[in-house]
Design an enzyme around this catalytic site. Structure first.
Site, PDB file in Angstrom:
ATOM      1  N   LYS A  13     -39.737  18.547 -41.651  1.00 19.22           N
ATOM      2  CA  LYS A  13     -39.706  17.263 -41.254  1.00 19.22           C
ATOM      3  C   LYS A  13     -40.204  16.430 -42.459  1.00 19.22           C
ATOM      4  O   LYS A  13     -39.431  15.495 -42.701  1.00 19.22           O
ATOM      5  CB  LYS A  13     -39.904  17.045 -39.935  1.00 19.22           C
ATOM      6  N   ARG A  43     -45.633  11.493 -30.657  1.00 15.45           N
ATOM      7  CA  ARG A  43     -45.922  13.146 -30.236  1.00 15.45           C
ATOM      8  C   ARG A  43     -46.258  13.494 -28.949  1.00 15.45           C
ATOM      9  O   ARG A  43     -46.234  14.636 -28.617  1.00 15.45           O
ATOM     10  CB  ARG A  43     -47.002  13.674 -31.275  1.00 15.45           C
ATOM     11  N   ARG A  90     -48.551  27.573 -46.772  1.00 12.73           N
ATOM     12  CA  ARG A  90     -48.486  26.471 -47.262  1.00 12.73           C
ATOM     13  C   ARG A  90     -49.911  26.103 -48.033  1.00 12.73           C
ATOM     14  O   ARG A  90     -50.963  26.422 -47.718  1.00 12.73           O
ATOM     15  CB  ARG A  90     -48.543  25.351 -45.877  1.00 12.73           C
ATOM     16  N   ARG A 102     -54.968  24.107 -46.169  1.00 13.34           N
ATOM     17  CA  ARG A 102     -55.540  23.167 -44.962  1.00 13.34           C
ATOM     18  C   ARG A 102     -56.310  24.111 -44.123  1.00 13.34           C
ATOM     19  O   ARG A 102     -55.876  25.089 -43.665  1.00 13.34           O
ATOM     20  CB  ARG A 102     -54.491  22.212 -44.511  1.00 13.34           C
ATOM     21  N   ARG A 152     -51.978  24.596 -32.459  1.00 13.13           N
ATOM     22  CA  ARG A 152     -51.207  23.499 -32.575  1.00 13.13           C
ATOM     23  C   ARG A 152     -49.733  23.846 -31.870  1.00 13.13           C
ATOM     24  O   ARG A 152     -49.267  22.771 -31.449  1.00 13.13           O
ATOM     25  CB  ARG A 152     -50.974  23.271 -34.114  1.00 13.13           C
TER      26      ARG A 152
HETATM   27  P1  AMP Z   1     -49.659  17.312 -38.957  1.00 14.19           P
HETATM   28  O1  AMP Z   1     -50.113  17.233 -40.348  1.00 14.19           O
HETATM   29  O2  AMP Z   1     -48.359  16.595 -38.447  1.00 14.19           O
HETATM   30  O3  AMP Z   1     -49.605  18.625 -38.397  1.00 14.19           O
HETATM   31  O4  AMP Z   1     -50.855  16.765 -38.194  1.00 14.19           O
HETATM   32  C1  AMP Z   1     -52.397  17.184 -38.601  1.00 14.19           C
HETATM   33  C2  AMP Z   1     -53.225  16.773 -37.231  1.00 14.19           C
HETATM   34  O5  AMP Z   1     -53.076  15.412 -37.108  1.00 14.19           O
HETATM   35  C3  AMP Z   1     -52.420  17.196 -36.014  1.00 14.19           C
HETATM   36  O6  AMP Z   1     -53.135  18.617 -35.615  1.00 14.19           O
HETATM   37  C4  AMP Z   1     -53.564  16.311 -35.013  1.00 14.19           C
HETATM   38  O7  AMP Z   1     -54.852  16.520 -34.935  1.00 14.19           O
HETATM   39  C5  AMP Z   1     -53.256  14.836 -35.828  1.00 14.19           C
HETATM   40  N1  AMP Z   1     -51.988  14.079 -35.603  1.00 14.19           N
HETATM   41  C6  AMP Z   1     -51.046  13.988 -36.297  1.00 14.19           C
HETATM   42  N2  AMP Z   1     -50.034  13.307 -35.464  1.00 14.19           N
HETATM   43  C7  AMP Z   1     -50.699  12.851 -34.526  1.00 14.19           C
HETATM   44  C8  AMP Z   1     -50.227  12.005 -33.613  1.00 14.19           C
HETATM   45  N3  AMP Z   1     -49.155  11.278 -33.433  1.00 14.19           N
HETATM   46  N4  AMP Z   1     -51.205  11.780 -32.479  1.00 14.19           N
HETATM   47  C9  AMP Z   1     -52.420  12.201 -32.435  1.00 14.19           C
HETATM   48  N5  AMP Z   1     -52.928  12.982 -33.514  1.00 14.19           N
HETATM   49  C10 AMP Z   1     -51.983  13.339 -34.276  1.00 14.19           C
END
Ligand code: AMP
Length: 211
Positions: A13, A85, A124, A158, A169
């Site tokens: 995305k 989310r 990644r 990461r 996740r």
């Molecule tokens: P991502 O890079 O989208 O996988 O996000 C990494 C981490 O950021 C997630 O595992 C959450 O801990 C936090 N995170 C991302 N988006 C949100 C959101 N909309 N609400 C709360 N925490 C978020």
């Protein structure tokens, strides 16, 4: 035009959102990057992220609100990646947009299988210096797995891209985000796309739907 892009971690995305933002002149908001930035100054946020747990809304929503208000008043459309989310976040966004005279026009879902999520996330790599993101399993691939093509910085995995956290996740996504997708489907604003197709094919499909 305001677009939300959803899908499991690693579905591509970010790549599609960046391309759309460039072509349509939209502001691109990547929630994960926004929160990782916040985590540099806030250890509580860092702990949530490193454990693959959602950061509580009250920690970031005010900052997010200010950005959305500013973009709305400047008249620039946006593409939101990683937010909302949860159904609560979706409703918070809809309420805020109602208040400031804006709305969610479209929701895009990029679907990939659980197996593909694990394959992509384990491969990644991120540059510690400039933040560029690569994938050793798909494109864009760095020339070597150790160094960034853009700045020569070291490439790292990461903390939340290791198998145990990936599984956490993924179940967080299913529990919290699938209900958002159902809601958008009921509202008739959802487009579902097979995220395992090529980057170019997905982008073409997205653009023709939007236009
Ligand atoms: P991502 O890079 O989208 O996988 O996000 C990494 C981490 O950021 C997630 O595992 C959450 O801990 C936090 N995170 C991302 N988006 C949100 C959101 N909309 N609400 C709360 N925490 C978020």
């Amino acid at each position: 035009m305001n677009i939300i892009i959803l899908g499991p971690q690693g579905c591509g995305k970010g790549t599609q959102a960046r391309l759309l933002a460039e072509k349509l002149g939209l502001y691109y908001h990547e929630m994960g990057a926004f929160l990782r930035d916040l985590a540099k100054k806030n250890k509580i946020v860092a702990d949530y992220i490193n454990n693959g747990i959602l950061v509580p809304d009250d920690i970031f929503f005010q900052a997010m609100k200010e950005i959305l208000q500013e973009k709305t008043s400047s008249g620039q459309g946006m593409i939101l990646d990683g937010f909302p989310r949860t159904v609560r976040q979706y409703e918070m966004l809809q309420n805020l947009f109602d208040e400031i005279g804006n709305k969610i026009n479209k929701v895009i879902l990029l679907n990939i299988s659980d197996k593909e999520v694990v394959r992509r996330l384990s491969a990644r790599r991120t540059c510690v210096s400039c933040g560029a993101v690569y994938n050793l399993a798909t494109s864009p691939k760095p020339v070597t797995a150790e160094k960034c093509d853009k700045c020569g910085g070291k490439l790292i995995q990461r903390d939340d891209d290791y198998p145990e956290t990936i599984a956490k996740r993924l179940s967080e996504y299913k529990e919290n985000t699938l209900p958002v997708i159902d809601l958008a489907r009921k509202q008739g604003i959802l487009l579902e796309i097979d995220g395992e197709k090529s980057i170019e094919d997905i982008q073409t499909e997205l653009l023709s739907w939007i236009n």
